[in-house]
Design a protein around this motif. Sequence first.
Motif, PDB file in Angstrom:
ATOM      1  N   MET A 155       0.675  -1.201  -0.061  1.00  0.00           N
ATOM      2  CA  MET A 155       0.053   0.053   0.089  1.00  0.00           C
ATOM      3  C   MET A 155       0.922   1.033   0.069  1.00  0.00           C
ATOM      4  N   ARG A 156       2.138   1.073   0.322  1.00  0.00           N
ATOM      5  CA  ARG A 156       3.119   2.387   0.230  1.00  0.00           C
ATOM      6  C   ARG A 156       3.524   2.704  -0.933  1.00  0.00           C
ATOM      7  N   ASP A 157       3.245   1.649  -1.969  1.00  0.00           N
ATOM      8  CA  ASP A 157       3.725   1.799  -3.383  1.00  0.00           C
ATOM      9  C   ASP A 157       2.763   2.680  -4.333  1.00  0.00           C
ATOM     10  N   PRO A 158       3.181   3.766  -4.697  1.00  0.00           N
ATOM     11  CA  PRO A 158       1.937   4.676  -5.540  1.00  0.00           C
ATOM     12  C   PRO A 158       1.591   3.907  -6.633  1.00  0.00           C
ATOM     13  N   TRP A 159       2.408   3.180  -7.019  1.00  0.00           N
ATOM     14  CA  TRP A 159       1.778   2.408  -8.222  1.00  0.00           C
ATOM     15  C   TRP A 159       0.765   1.241  -8.067  1.00  0.00           C
ATOM     16  N   PHE A 160       0.730   0.943  -6.814  1.00  0.00           N
ATOM     17  CA  PHE A 160      -0.083  -0.237  -6.533  1.00  0.00           C
ATOM     18  C   PHE A 160      -1.255  -0.479  -7.065  1.00  0.00           C
ATOM     19  N   ALA A 161      -2.292   0.658  -7.172  1.00  0.00           N
ATOM     20  CA  ALA A 161      -3.572   0.462  -7.720  1.00  0.00           C
ATOM     21  C   ALA A 161      -3.260   0.222  -9.107  1.00  0.00           C
ATOM     22  N   GLN A 162      -2.447   1.032 -10.086  1.00  0.00           N
ATOM     23  CA  GLN A 162      -2.281   0.587 -11.359  1.00  0.00           C
ATOM     24  C   GLN A 162      -1.723  -0.670 -11.697  1.00  0.00           C
ATOM     25  N   LYS A 163      -0.914  -1.198 -10.891  1.00  0.00           N
ATOM     26  CA  LYS A 163      -0.401  -2.668 -11.151  1.00  0.00           C
ATOM     27  C   LYS A 163      -1.418  -3.637 -10.904  1.00  0.00           C
ATOM     28  N   LEU A 164      -2.353  -3.518  -9.882  1.00  0.00           N
ATOM     29  CA  LEU A 164      -3.515  -4.307  -9.669  1.00  0.00           C
ATOM     30  C   LEU A 164      -4.367  -4.290 -10.955  1.00  0.00           C
ATOM     31  N   LEU A 165      -4.676  -2.998 -11.602  1.00  0.00           N
ATOM     32  CA  LEU A 165      -5.796  -2.995 -12.551  1.00  0.00           C
ATOM     33  C   LEU A 165      -5.090  -3.667 -13.988  1.00  0.00           C
ATOM     34  N   LYS A 166      -3.784  -3.326 -13.663  1.00  0.00           N
ATOM     35  CA  LYS A 166      -3.139  -3.796 -15.000  1.00  0.00           C
ATOM     36  C   LYS A 166      -3.284  -5.424 -14.931  1.00  0.00           C
ATOM     37  N   LEU A 167      -2.910  -6.121 -13.744  1.00  0.00           N
ATOM     38  CA  LEU A 167      -3.122  -7.612 -13.680  1.00  0.00           C
ATOM     39  C   LEU A 167      -4.526  -8.196 -14.059  1.00  0.00           C
ATOM     40  N   LEU A 168      -5.614  -7.193 -13.807  1.00  0.00           N
ATOM     41  CA  LEU A 168      -7.099  -7.426 -14.027  1.00  0.00           C
ATOM     42  C   LEU A 168      -7.213  -7.710 -15.426  1.00  0.00           C
ATOM     43  N   VAL A 169      -6.752  -6.608 -16.031  1.00  0.00           N
ATOM     44  CA  VAL A 169      -6.530  -6.479 -17.672  1.00  0.00           C
ATOM     45  C   VAL A 169      -5.874  -7.521 -18.338  1.00  0.00           C
ATOM     46  N   GLU A 170      -4.792  -7.917 -17.730  1.00  0.00           N
ATOM     47  CA  GLU A 170      -3.949  -9.125 -18.437  1.00  0.00           C
ATOM     48  C   GLU A 170      -4.615 -10.217 -18.330  1.00  0.00           C
ATOM     49  N   HIS A 171      -5.416 -10.541 -17.064  1.00  0.00           N
ATOM     50  CA  HIS A 171      -5.929 -11.730 -17.124  1.00  0.00           C
ATOM     51  C   HIS A 171      -7.537 -11.734 -17.340  1.00  0.00           C
ATOM     52  N   ASN A 172      -7.755 -10.674 -17.812  1.00  0.00           N
ATOM     53  CA  ASN A 172      -9.034 -10.530 -18.300  1.00  0.00           C
ATOM     54  C   ASN A 172     -10.215 -10.759 -17.359  1.00  0.00           C
ATOM     55  N   PHE A 173      -9.939 -10.462 -16.042  1.00  0.00           N
ATOM     56  CA  PHE A 173     -11.044 -10.569 -15.009  1.00  0.00           C
ATOM     57  C   PHE A 173     -11.680  -9.424 -14.540  1.00  0.00           C
ATOM     58  N   PRO A 174     -12.926  -9.829 -14.241  1.00  0.00           N
ATOM     59  CA  PRO A 174     -14.017  -8.825 -13.997  1.00  0.00           C
ATOM     60  C   PRO A 174     -13.582  -8.041 -12.714  1.00  0.00           C
ATOM     61  N   PRO A 175     -13.489  -6.754 -12.432  1.00  0.00           N
ATOM     62  CA  PRO A 175     -12.982  -5.830 -11.225  1.00  0.00           C
ATOM     63  C   PRO A 175     -13.908  -6.299 -10.359  1.00  0.00           C
ATOM     64  N   HIS A 176     -15.225  -6.315 -10.563  1.00  0.00           N
ATOM     65  CA  HIS A 176     -16.256  -6.386  -9.449  1.00  0.00           C
ATOM     66  C   HIS A 176     -16.204  -7.819  -8.733  1.00  0.00           C
ATOM     67  N   ARG A 177     -15.448  -8.694  -9.199  1.00  0.00           N
ATOM     68  CA  ARG A 177     -15.372  -9.987  -8.556  1.00  0.00           C
ATOM     69  C   ARG A 177     -14.135 -10.220  -7.675  1.00  0.00           C
ATOM     70  N   LEU A 178     -13.381  -8.899  -7.607  1.00  0.00           N
ATOM     71  CA  LEU A 178     -12.104  -8.958  -6.942  1.00  0.00           C
ATOM     72  C   LEU A 178     -12.244  -8.057  -5.622  1.00  0.00           C
ATOM     73  N   GLU A 179     -11.866  -8.538  -4.222  1.00  0.00           N
ATOM     74  CA  GLU A 179     -12.063  -7.802  -3.355  1.00  0.00           C
ATOM     75  C   GLU A 179     -10.535  -7.639  -2.774  1.00  0.00           C
ATOM     76  N   ILE A 180     -10.213  -6.596  -2.315  1.00  0.00           N
ATOM     77  CA  ILE A 180      -8.903  -6.636  -1.540  1.00  0.00           C
ATOM     78  C   ILE A 180      -9.078  -6.570  -0.213  1.00  0.00           C
ATOM     79  N   GLU A 181      -8.240  -7.140   0.630  1.00  0.00           N
ATOM     80  CA  GLU A 181      -8.344  -7.075   2.112  1.00  0.00           C
ATOM     81  C   GLU A 181      -7.185  -6.356   2.542  1.00  0.00           C
ATOM     82  N   ILE A 182      -7.144  -5.212   3.343  1.00  0.00           N
ATOM     83  CA  ILE A 182      -6.282  -4.557   3.779  1.00  0.00           C
ATOM     84  C   ILE A 182      -6.507  -4.405   5.370  1.00  0.00           C
TER      85      ILE A 182
END
Length: 570
Positions: A390-417
């Motif tokens: 969460m300290r990585d300012p690019w974290f959100a972009q990295k996660l969204l990139k993974l979703l695109v790469e794996h073609n996974f619908p974002p609404h099915r993903l939940e992150i736990e912090i």
Amino acid sequence: MQGDWVDHSTTVTMFGSKTSSSDHKGTVRRRAERDIVAFGIAIAAILMFVGTGGSVLPKIMRSWLYNENGPDYLLVNALLLNIALILFGLRRYRELMAEIEDRREAEELAKQLAETDPLTGCLNRRSIAPATDALIAEHRDGHGAVAFLMIDLDNFKQVNDLYGHKVGDQLLKATAQRMRDALPPHGLLSRLGGDEFACVVPYDARTPDRVDQIADELIDRISRPHNFDNVPIETTISVGIATTCRIGGDADSDRSLGEKLLHRADIAMYNAKKQGKNRYSWFEATMETELRFRSEMESGIRLGIQNGEFVPYYEQQIDIESGEIVGFEMLARWHSPDHGVVNPNIFIPIAEELGLISAMSEQLIGIALEDAKEWANDLTLSVNISPVQMRDPWFAQKLLKLLVEHNFPPHRLEIEITESCLHENIGQVRSMITSLKNQGVRISLDDFGTGYSSLAQLRSLPFDRLKIDRSFVGELNAEDANEKLINAIIALGDGLDLPITAEGIEDGKILQALRGKGAMKGQGYLYGRPEEALAVRDRLAALGLLKGENETSQTGDTTEAGDLPGQRQA
Ligand code: C2E
Ligand code: MG
Ligand code: MG
């Protein structure tokens, strides 16, 4: 010998130029021969002077005083030659003495340079172990003991980075001086390198408290504020202590006692850092075992990431009213070739410290997204995110990139912090959460109740869910179950309009107690242990909760064959 990198065929002169050692030996031999010849000539000249001078000088005197016949010119010339030779011999003698003095001074300087640290004037790393050995030998009799204190500044890198190397050097010099002032008589002080120092002190084995006092004094003196060129600097130290009293005749015999003490004090110092810095710690054998385990873990984790040994396990998440599976939480496991299946509580903190958590987590999330693509479209996937990520300012972009790469619908993903993410840079966390939410990803606050998030934070951050920590849920199992706390947390969730997941439902009694408290999700060993993707697949296949062959399209379509409540009971 491996690591013996010194080129013995060359030596570096005091002035830094290199001469080959055979040249050097030749020069020395020639000079010695010349000195022997000069010495022989001088002796011969003196003998001749005594012989010739004995007869020639009286004759010369008599010819001056009484006008008698002078001596033979040949003899006079011989005498003059003699005198010249003696003068030459004397000069050479003086030159020789000066040369010897120069050489002695140069050797002393070279020895000093080889043994001391030029910045602080302390002994250097190379010389501390032999010097410690000598000190131990001196204090071996009776109750004599020697303690080795390894000292490391806690924030030196920060000082160097913030104020530059000049201030850093000043701090090192001043720290060395403060240590020198605190050192008892006969103690040794060394700078081992960087911001690492060592004090070696002899003491009476019957009063080990004396060493504690010295450590306390060092900590106290060094923590007093400095002022360098109007820059106020404060620093603390961590100290590791090892003593000759506790070293038996162990097998590690190729190391001298001094080296063993240094090694042990280093381990104890590492422990003092781990305990929170600004303290001292005596060496204990368990620390060495822990450290060995830790370094095995570190290299194992590095290799494990390369070899894909980290695998996702999945724990069912259940609607506790209907008993239906509503999703899975991905929990990392390490299939270590040396240690078997390792739990995340062991390897996640190490991966975080090594700066490898992002790489590991991205690898795991990538696999989990692929696994979850096979599940029914309304089953969610939860993944845990470390505060380090969460300290990585690019974290959100990295996660969204993974979703695109794996073609996974974002609404099915939940992150736990966890709540600890909220302590640092809340602004950055808020903007990250917001941008993920805007893409449809949901956010849960994990282990709720164990951290220190304030109500204001809870209200200001757009969470989607609270996960009650299993320590509170477990309370419901006790004979005189204290439900007040869990009721309060549920009421808080209600008030903030946040749905709840109860973690750690281990048995029917807990489930029963929770059922009366309103709609919520639950997870725990009652429903099953975390399992691998294949087992999850079989479980879902049996319940008809896998995507149909013709539905493996990546559309994120939510209509599923076999998605009926009665069919998805866990
Ligand atoms: P968590 O996110 O709170 O996960 C729940 C933990 O509780 C899991 O432990 C799970 O196996 C355990 N658990 C579930 N039900 C029960 C139960 O009924 N009784 C008891 N006693 N325990 C139960 P696990 O898998 O060892 O994970 C521990 C923690 O490690 C997780 O706690 C999570 O914080 C962290 N973690 C796991 N995987 C990852 C990951 O990929 N990344 C990060 N950053 N952290 C992870
Ligand atoms: Mg979790
Ligand atoms: Mg949790």
